[in-house]
Design a protein around this motif. Structure first.
Motif, PDB file in Angstrom:
ATOM      1  N   HIS A   1      36.709  38.436  38.810  1.00 36.68           N
ATOM      2  CA  HIS A   1      35.969  39.567  39.397  1.00 36.68           C
ATOM      3  C   HIS A   1      35.498  39.258  40.803  1.00 36.68           C
ATOM      4  O   HIS A   1      35.362  38.113  41.216  1.00 36.68           O
TER       5      HIS A   1
ATOM      6  N   ARG B   1      38.099  43.761  42.761  1.00 37.23           N
ATOM      7  CA  ARG B   1      36.969  44.695  42.657  1.00 37.23           C
ATOM      8  C   ARG B   1      36.950  45.433  41.320  1.00 37.23           C
ATOM      9  O   ARG B   1      35.919  45.975  40.926  1.00 37.23           O
ATOM     10  N   TYR B   2      38.111  45.519  40.667  1.00 34.95           N
ATOM     11  CA  TYR B   2      38.172  46.080  39.315  1.00 34.95           C
ATOM     12  C   TYR B   2      38.285  44.883  38.369  1.00 34.95           C
ATOM     13  O   TYR B   2      39.365  44.307  38.214  1.00 34.95           O
TER      14      TYR B   2
ATOM     15  N   ASP C   1      37.958  50.071  34.659  1.00 29.07           N
ATOM     16  CA  ASP C   1      38.490  51.014  35.633  1.00 29.07           C
ATOM     17  C   ASP C   1      37.353  51.646  36.424  1.00 29.07           C
ATOM     18  O   ASP C   1      37.200  52.865  36.496  1.00 29.07           O
ATOM     19  N   ARG C   2      36.541  50.776  36.994  1.00 24.42           N
ATOM     20  CA  ARG C   2      35.403  51.210  37.810  1.00 24.42           C
ATOM     21  C   ARG C   2      35.200  50.152  38.884  1.00 24.42           C
ATOM     22  O   ARG C   2      35.104  48.958  38.579  1.00 24.42           O
ATOM     23  N   LYS C   3      35.116  50.570  40.137  1.00 20.57           N
ATOM     24  CA  LYS C   3      35.104  49.627  41.248  1.00 20.57           C
ATOM     25  C   LYS C   3      33.730  48.975  41.412  1.00 20.57           C
ATOM     26  O   LYS C   3      32.711  49.648  41.509  1.00 20.57           O
ATOM     27  N   SER C   4      33.755  47.655  41.470  1.00 23.43           N
ATOM     28  CA  SER C   4      32.529  46.904  41.699  1.00 23.43           C
ATOM     29  C   SER C   4      32.344  46.647  43.192  1.00 23.43           C
ATOM     30  O   SER C   4      33.212  46.946  44.011  1.00 23.43           O
TER      31      SER C   4
ATOM     32  N   GLY D   1      30.350  49.455  43.484  1.00 22.79           N
ATOM     33  CA  GLY D   1      31.066  49.268  44.744  1.00 22.79           C
ATOM     34  C   GLY D   1      30.758  50.325  45.787  1.00 22.79           C
ATOM     35  O   GLY D   1      30.484  51.481  45.454  1.00 22.79           O
ATOM     36  N   ASP D   2      30.784  49.918  47.061  1.00 20.41           N
ATOM     37  CA  ASP D   2      30.650  50.784  48.238  1.00 20.41           C
ATOM     38  C   ASP D   2      29.270  51.402  48.396  1.00 20.41           C
ATOM     39  O   ASP D   2      29.051  52.220  49.285  1.00 20.41           O
TER      40      ASP D   2
END
Length: 687
Positions: free
Chosen positions: A235, A240-241, A256-259, A277-278
């Protein structure tokens, strides 16, 4: 004195004064004047932030349409539960939080369970919570209470993923570890009160292919066919996933979620904290996420913490289920330099330590002077063990008093400083670490001496600030998995294990498995921006398994699954959305409104989640967000925030702006974007 000589003397004095004046002006212009020189000589050189302010050339955008002054840093305590969405009407798209969508699905499963699915005809729900595609739940009832053992059959017996759920007559069986893009065989076994199998059946579950970004994510270089870790998570950074692979290098789980860039943080309850993420807090360095979810491997989120100063690198629990110790940022002058204690229930900051308060002038000479990358807590003596990478030292600190207990690093780096007294003295010869990661105190007694503590470390052995280490750095171009034995009473240290691994300049970690006696070197950043993971025998250093990771990553950690927790219906706190955020400040100053609309290329977008407004833009492109109502005006002001690099402005940022304390009114939303004033065209009505 002759007149000619006097005239020449006067002329020389005038010329000298003119030269000094010019030099002074140049020195002031270039910020290398007498003041700074004096500050350097006296050890009181201003921080880089102060120097930038002197320059008058702050990077980013700082225009104020409504003058609010500087340092508008008042925070708002958040205590919410997703029940207030109906109190807000807006032209902005509204969405539920991850916790709310998880609760909705969980309640649907609870209702579905009442339909009486049987052992012979169970209900199979794949990826029930949307974000964990290689999982499922199986619902059925039995006449008698029994335990259930579930096994996802692997390509080899060693690759089987197995767990057992406590006895019940109503069963919600979690399935974790499916292969992607194939038909999976899942073995269900009913166990009687003696643990014997009373019945069994095989169920088939077909999954979709992996996302393209995860194709060939892991390639076995050497494998023994089994591993001490059934599943290993990769990770952060280039991953990021988050995903997990088995002993054969096959991906068996992913989220399936961006960190954010640091990924996830495992918890003692076998859940994890997920850094979204972001979503970034504006500070002098890189934006760090404000949104921290507690989640599990089925993809359920239980709680959302808002962290006003942002979170980075590592999080520790003071005790299982207890307060969180997070790595954060002190604010305007430095970043990646602060530790905060967060109340586990409310998200409130209850204690903090700015590392510059301990180290003061020594070494505090750059924005990222500390770069803390790990933290752990030892309840037995109320201490934290941290890794300030840029000091090439591990530091143990009494948390309640904020006093240094000891420091582990090359004594030459601390000679003739006030910190020399804390540096552990070496017994026997060994090579010291440089710019290390992953420093933790082990529970295992690896040297056979109960009077000592064992410390594991991933020594990147890198050289970022060469002026600090130029006389002692050996430049071997390899990294090391290290274990130290520390005698606190004698203030001595031995290096009891040193295993060379591939050179990994940044990120990376190590961990030790006490049951198998295996030690892991997770090299997160090797040549070509990829990674290599090693599983090794602690005693011999022999490589048991080696995997090539296609992207670079922040860390790689064991995946531990609590099947009973996953089998249970969700329970949440009354206020499962909590924490602190910078608040919009009410003003009585009149706003001269504009009709100019945001340009299409602005990259500015907005979304609402409960009573939090998320505003996305390029980093530091927005200096003010103004909410202009019929009776009230609020300003979310970032104009005083500084950043140290123009490169940072290429990063995308999404800011979390709380509306919970704003008075009922209908507001037009205005934005100061790249020092231009725009009407966003959006409205928010708070009832």
């Amino acid at each position: 004195m002759k007149k000619g000589k006097v005239r020449r003397t006067v002329i020389l004095i005038i010329v000298a004064c003119m030269i000094l004046t010019v030099l002074g002006c140049v020195a002031w212009k270039k910020r290398i004047g007498i003041y700074n020189t004096y500050m350097k000589m006296t050890g009181r050189e201003p921080s880089r932030t102060t120097q930038w302010v002197l320059k008058g050339k702050e990077i980013g955008y700082h225009k104020q349409v409504i003058k609010t002054g500087k340092n508008k840093s008042e925070t708002l305590q958040i205590a919410d539960n997703g029940s207030n969405m109906e109190k807000v009407e807006s032209t902005i798209t509204q969405e539920a939080s991850w916790v709310d969508t998880s609760l909705e699905v969980d309640q649907q499963l609870e209702e579905e369970q009442k339909n009486g699915y049987t052992w012979e005809e169970p209900l199979i729900v794949q990826n029930p919570y949307r974000y964990s595609p290689l999982t499922a739940v199986i619902l059925f009832d039995t006449d008698e209470e029994c335990e259930v053992r579930v096994t996802v059959k692997g390509k080899t017996e060693a690759a089987d993923i197995e767990g057992t759920i406590d006895a019940s007559t109503s069963h919600r069986v979690p399935v974790v570890g499916l292969y992607a893009g194939q038909e999976n065989t899942v073995l269900l076994e009913l166990l009687d009160d003696t643990g014997k199998v009373s019945d069994s059946q095989e169920i088939k579950i077909t999954t979709d292919e992996l996302p393209e970004k995860m194709n060939d994510a892991v390639t076995p270089v050497k494998t023994s066919g089994e591993s001490a870790l059934p599943l290993t998570i990769v990770h952060g950074q280039g991953a990021r996933y988050p995903y997990a692979y088995d002993c054969m290098g096959d991906v068996r789980w992913y989220l399936d979620r961006k960190s954010d860039k640091f990924g996830i943080y495992p918890l003692s309850n076998d859940r994890f904290l997920f850094a979204a993420g972001d979503i970034g807090i504006t500070n002098i360095g890189k934006p760090d996420t404000s949104d921290l979810y507690e989640a599990d491997y089925l993809g359920r989120a239980y709680k959302l913490y808002y962290i006003q100063q942002g979170v980075h690198h590592d999080i520790a629990e003071k005790e299982p289920g207890g307060n969180l110790l997070i790595l954060s940022n002190s604010g305007e002058e430095y970043y990646w330099d602060m530790i905060q204690e967060i109340d586990r229930e409310t998200g409130e900051v209850v204690d903090e330590l700015k590392l510059s308060d301990i180290f003061r002038k020594q070494y505090v000479n750059s924005i990222d002077w500390a770069h803390i990358n790990t933290i752990s807590y030892q309840a037995s003596d109320d201490t934290i063990l941290i890794s300030p990478r840029n000091l090439s030292a591990a530091v143990k600190i009494k948390w309640s008093t904020k006093e240094i207990v000891w420091m582990l690093g090359d004594p030459k780096l601390w000679k003739d400083t006030e910190f020399e007294q804390y540096v552990l003295q070496p017994e026997d010869d060994f090579v010291y670490q440089f710019y290390q990661h992953s420093v933790y105190q082990l529970t295992a007694d690896l040297d056979g001496n109960p009077e000592t503590q064992e410390i594991s470390m991933f020594d990147n052995h890198a050289s970022f600030f060469k002026d600090r280490i130029k006389d002692i750095y050996d430049n071997p171009k390899e990294s090391y998995v290290l274990v130290y034995s520390v005698n606190e009473k004698d203030k001595t240290v031995k290096q009891i294990k040193k295993i060379p691994v591939t050179y990994s300049q940044i990120t990376s970690n190590t961990c030790y498995d006490e049951t198998s006696g295996h030690i892991f070197g997770m090299c997160g950043y090797v040549k070509g921006r990829s990674g290599i993971n090693y599983e090794m025998d602690y005693e011999t250093g022999e490589i048991i398994n080696q995997y090539q990771i296609s992207s670079w990553f922040y860390r790689s950690t064991p995946m531990k699954i609590d099947y009973n927790d996953l089998a249970s219906a969700m329970e949440t706190d009354e206020n499962y959305i909590c924490g602190e955020l910078l608040k919009p400040v009410e003003t009585t100053k009149k706003l001269t409104k504009t009709t100019d609309q945001m340009p299409d290329e602005s990259e500015v977008s907005m979304r609402l989640m409960d009573r939090i407004l998320y505003v996305r833009s390029d980093y530091h492109a927005i200096s003010q967000i103004i909410f202009s109502g019929e009776d009230h005006t609020y300003v979310y002001d970032l104009s005083d925030k500084l950043i140290f690099s123009e490169k940072m402005m290429l990063v995308n940022q999404e800011m979390a702006v709380p509306l919970t304390d704003m008075s009922a009114d209908s507001y037009d939303v205005y934005v100061v974007y790249k020092d231009e004033f725009y009407n966003s065209g959006q409205t928010i009505t708070i009832k």
